[in-house]
Design an enzyme around this catalytic site. Sequence first.
Site, PDB file in Angstrom:
ATOM      1  N   HIS A 263      -4.734   9.852  -2.118  1.00 11.68           N
ATOM      2  CA  HIS A 263      -4.990  11.121  -1.417  1.00 11.68           C
ATOM      3  C   HIS A 263      -4.705  12.240  -2.415  1.00 11.68           C
ATOM      4  O   HIS A 263      -3.548  12.500  -2.754  1.00 11.68           O
ATOM      5  CB  HIS A 263      -4.061  11.275  -0.212  1.00 11.68           C
ATOM      6  CG  HIS A 263      -4.315  10.268   0.869  1.00 11.68           C
ATOM      7  ND1 HIS A 263      -5.468  10.263   1.624  1.00 11.68           N
ATOM      8  CD2 HIS A 263      -3.562   9.245   1.340  1.00 11.68           C
ATOM      9  CE1 HIS A 263      -5.411   9.285   2.511  1.00 11.68           C
ATOM     10  NE2 HIS A 263      -4.266   8.641   2.355  1.00 11.68           N
TER      11      HIS A 263
ATOM     12  N   ASN B 200       0.842  -1.201   0.000  1.00 11.68           N
ATOM     13  CA  ASN B 200       0.000   0.000   0.000  1.00 11.68           C
ATOM     14  C   ASN B 200       0.877   1.251   0.000  1.00 11.68           C
ATOM     15  O   ASN B 200       1.842   1.338   0.768  1.00 11.68           O
ATOM     16  CB  ASN B 200      -0.870  -0.028   1.276  1.00 11.68           C
ATOM     17  CG  ASN B 200      -1.970   1.006   1.306  1.00 11.68           C
ATOM     18  OD1 ASN B 200      -2.795   1.065   0.392  1.00 11.68           O
ATOM     19  ND2 ASN B 200      -2.011   1.809   2.360  1.00 11.68           N
TER      20      ASN B 200
ATOM     21  N   GLU C 205      -7.483   4.580   0.353  1.00 16.41           N
ATOM     22  CA  GLU C 205      -7.610   5.703   1.302  1.00 16.41           C
ATOM     23  C   GLU C 205      -8.096   6.956   0.581  1.00 16.41           C
ATOM     24  O   GLU C 205      -7.627   8.068   0.840  1.00 16.41           O
ATOM     25  CB  GLU C 205      -6.255   5.989   1.986  1.00 16.41           C
ATOM     26  CG  GLU C 205      -5.650   4.783   2.661  1.00 16.41           C
ATOM     27  CD  GLU C 205      -4.321   5.064   3.362  1.00 16.41           C
ATOM     28  OE1 GLU C 205      -3.955   6.237   3.533  1.00 16.41           O
ATOM     29  OE2 GLU C 205      -3.636   4.085   3.721  1.00 16.41           O
TER      30      GLU C 205
HETATM   31  O1  G3I Z   1      -5.030   9.501  19.987  1.00 15.36           O
HETATM   32  C1  G3I Z   1      -4.216  10.654  20.229  1.00 15.36           C
HETATM   33  C2  G3I Z   1      -4.846  11.512  21.284  1.00 15.36           C
HETATM   34  O2  G3I Z   1      -4.872  10.800  22.495  1.00 15.36           O
HETATM   35  C3  G3I Z   1      -4.039  12.805  21.409  1.00 15.36           C
HETATM   36  O3  G3I Z   1      -4.668  13.657  22.316  1.00 15.36           O
HETATM   37  C4  G3I Z   1      -3.914  13.486  20.062  1.00 15.36           C
HETATM   38  C5  G3I Z   1      -3.045  14.742  20.139  1.00 15.36           C
HETATM   39  O4  G3I Z   1      -2.378  14.995  18.949  1.00 15.36           O
HETATM   40  O5  G3I Z   1      -3.335  12.614  19.152  1.00 15.36           O
HETATM   41  C6  G3I Z   1      -4.102  11.431  18.938  1.00 15.36           C
HETATM   42  O6  G3I Z   1      -3.448  10.609  18.003  1.00 15.36           O
HETATM   43  C7  G3I Z   1      -3.517  11.067  16.668  1.00 15.36           C
HETATM   44  C8  G3I Z   1      -4.221   9.988  15.840  1.00 15.36           C
HETATM   45  O7  G3I Z   1      -4.184  10.341  14.477  1.00 15.36           O
HETATM   46  C9  G3I Z   1      -5.673   9.810  16.240  1.00 15.36           C
HETATM   47  O8  G3I Z   1      -6.384  10.996  16.000  1.00 15.36           O
HETATM   48  C10 G3I Z   1      -2.099  11.264  16.166  1.00 15.36           C
HETATM   49  O9  G3I Z   1      -1.514  12.359  16.831  1.00 15.36           O
HETATM   50  C11 G3I Z   1      -2.111  11.516  14.669  1.00 15.36           C
HETATM   51  O10 G3I Z   1      -0.765  11.526  14.224  1.00 15.36           O
HETATM   52  C12 G3I Z   1      -2.865  10.435  13.962  1.00 15.36           C
HETATM   53  O11 G3I Z   1      -2.916  10.752  12.592  1.00 15.36           O
HETATM   54  C13 G3I Z   1      -3.189   9.681  11.736  1.00 15.36           C
HETATM   55  C14 G3I Z   1      -2.054   9.546  10.742  1.00 15.36           C
HETATM   56  O12 G3I Z   1      -2.368   8.518   9.828  1.00 15.36           O
HETATM   57  C15 G3I Z   1      -0.752   9.242  11.431  1.00 15.36           C
HETATM   58  O13 G3I Z   1       0.233   8.881  10.527  1.00 15.36           O
HETATM   59  C16 G3I Z   1      -4.494   9.942  11.027  1.00 15.36           C
HETATM   60  O14 G3I Z   1      -5.584   9.871  11.969  1.00 15.36           O
HETATM   61  C17 G3I Z   1      -4.728   8.902   9.938  1.00 15.36           C
HETATM   62  O15 G3I Z   1      -5.826   9.286   9.141  1.00 15.36           O
HETATM   63  C18 G3I Z   1      -3.507   8.821   9.046  1.00 15.36           C
HETATM   64  O16 G3I Z   1      -3.731   7.809   8.098  1.00 15.36           O
HETATM   65  C19 G3I Z   1      -2.670   7.642   7.149  1.00 15.36           C
HETATM   66  C20 G3I Z   1      -2.617   6.168   6.812  1.00 15.36           C
HETATM   67  O17 G3I Z   1      -2.458   5.401   7.987  1.00 15.36           O
HETATM   68  C21 G3I Z   1      -1.500   5.860   5.832  1.00 15.36           C
HETATM   69  N1  G3I Z   1      -1.620   6.697   4.637  1.00 15.36           N
HETATM   70  C22 G3I Z   1      -1.730   8.128   4.895  1.00 15.36           C
HETATM   71  C23 G3I Z   1      -2.880   8.429   5.836  1.00 15.36           C
HETATM   72  C24 G3I Z   1      -3.055   9.922   6.050  1.00 15.36           C
HETATM   73  O18 G3I Z   1      -1.942  10.490   6.670  1.00 15.36           O
END
Ligand code: G3I
Length: 305
Positions: free
Chosen positions: A206, A169, A235
């Site tokens: 994306h 992926n 995605e």
């Molecule tokens: O759960 C914690 C929370 O406890 C805290 O208060 C908060 C403060 O920043 O962070 C929360 O975690 C976040 C998590 O998402 C849940 O919301 C992380 O910081 C944040 O980094 C994380 O981002 C995710 C990201 O991947 C990380 O790499 C996104 O939700 C998610 O949509 C995104 O998905 C990725 C795919 O896995 C791979 N391809 C790209 C795609 C978009 O970036």
Amino acid sequence: ATTLGAAAAQSSRYFGTAISAGKLSDSAYTTIANREFDMVTAENEMKLDATEPNQNQFNYTSGDRVANWATSNGKRLRGHTLAWHSQQPGWMQSMSGTALRNAMLNHVTQVATHYRGKVYAWDVVNEAFSDNGDGSRRDSNLQRTGNDWIEAAFRAARAADPGAKLCYNDYNIDNWSHAKTQAVYNLVRDFKARQVPIDCVGLQAHFNSGNPVPSNFSTTVSSFAALGVDVQITELDIQGSGTDQANKYRTVVNACLAVARCTGVTVWGVRDSDSWRASDTPLLFDGSGNKKAAYTAVLDALNGT
Ligand code: G3I
């Protein structure tokens, strides 16, 4: 058909969404998700930091919440993701060499075994190629364990769950003329030639103004499929609004529908407000849960109307 999942099922495809465990108590969210989608990807809950917070101590609480919601609502599950340079737990970030290789393989084996029989397809390896335009591998602690780390991960996943489709992926592999796309294509071609177990390629898709839907997107989908793997759009989200965004969604969905081995499409969230980049309003439902023009375009494309 009147929902995305039912419309996709008319051609034996699925239409999925990313699901966040923390939103399963939001009934506006679950009502749309349950009604429209028939495939579920955990947005974060099955990643390395979530499932193995301490080495060899596995935590499936949040992952199981998503998996159980999918199962109890009759939906299939895409696993995301077993081996990735990002969202590694702290203990893994600081590892290297043979110890890291073995820890990665143990992680793949344990998590794929836990979910054995429940997962339609696993994103075994995520985002292993660089964006620097020369088609090279991304530098990471996993890459530095040796160039064969990707195939080692796929072999471990196959041994742990022989029934799951195993996918590579990545993002920015939508434009057929880009070096990164060609590099992934060459990896998959090599794996097929050497019988390394791989069943599918996930195009994250994306899209935004800096990374538009390429005019050769359908060539990319059909070219990967011609290697003898399934292709899934894993995605999907597209920055924009109104008719312009709707037309872009239609183009992407039609590119999948044109290729027999493009087996499904997943959007990366339910409502715009659920998106990892909410300000781009990139999804099919607005923050109030209303269907956007993009929704109608996708439904019509799936219905062939
Ligand atoms: O759960 C914690 C929370 O406890 C805290 O208060 C908060 C403060 O920043 O962070 C929360 O975690 C976040 C998590 O998402 C849940 O919301 C992380 O910081 C944040 O980094 C994380 O981002 C995710 C990201 O991947 C990380 O790499 C996104 O939700 C998610 O949509 C995104 O998905 C990725 C795919 O896995 C791979 N391809 C790209 C795609 C978009 O970036």
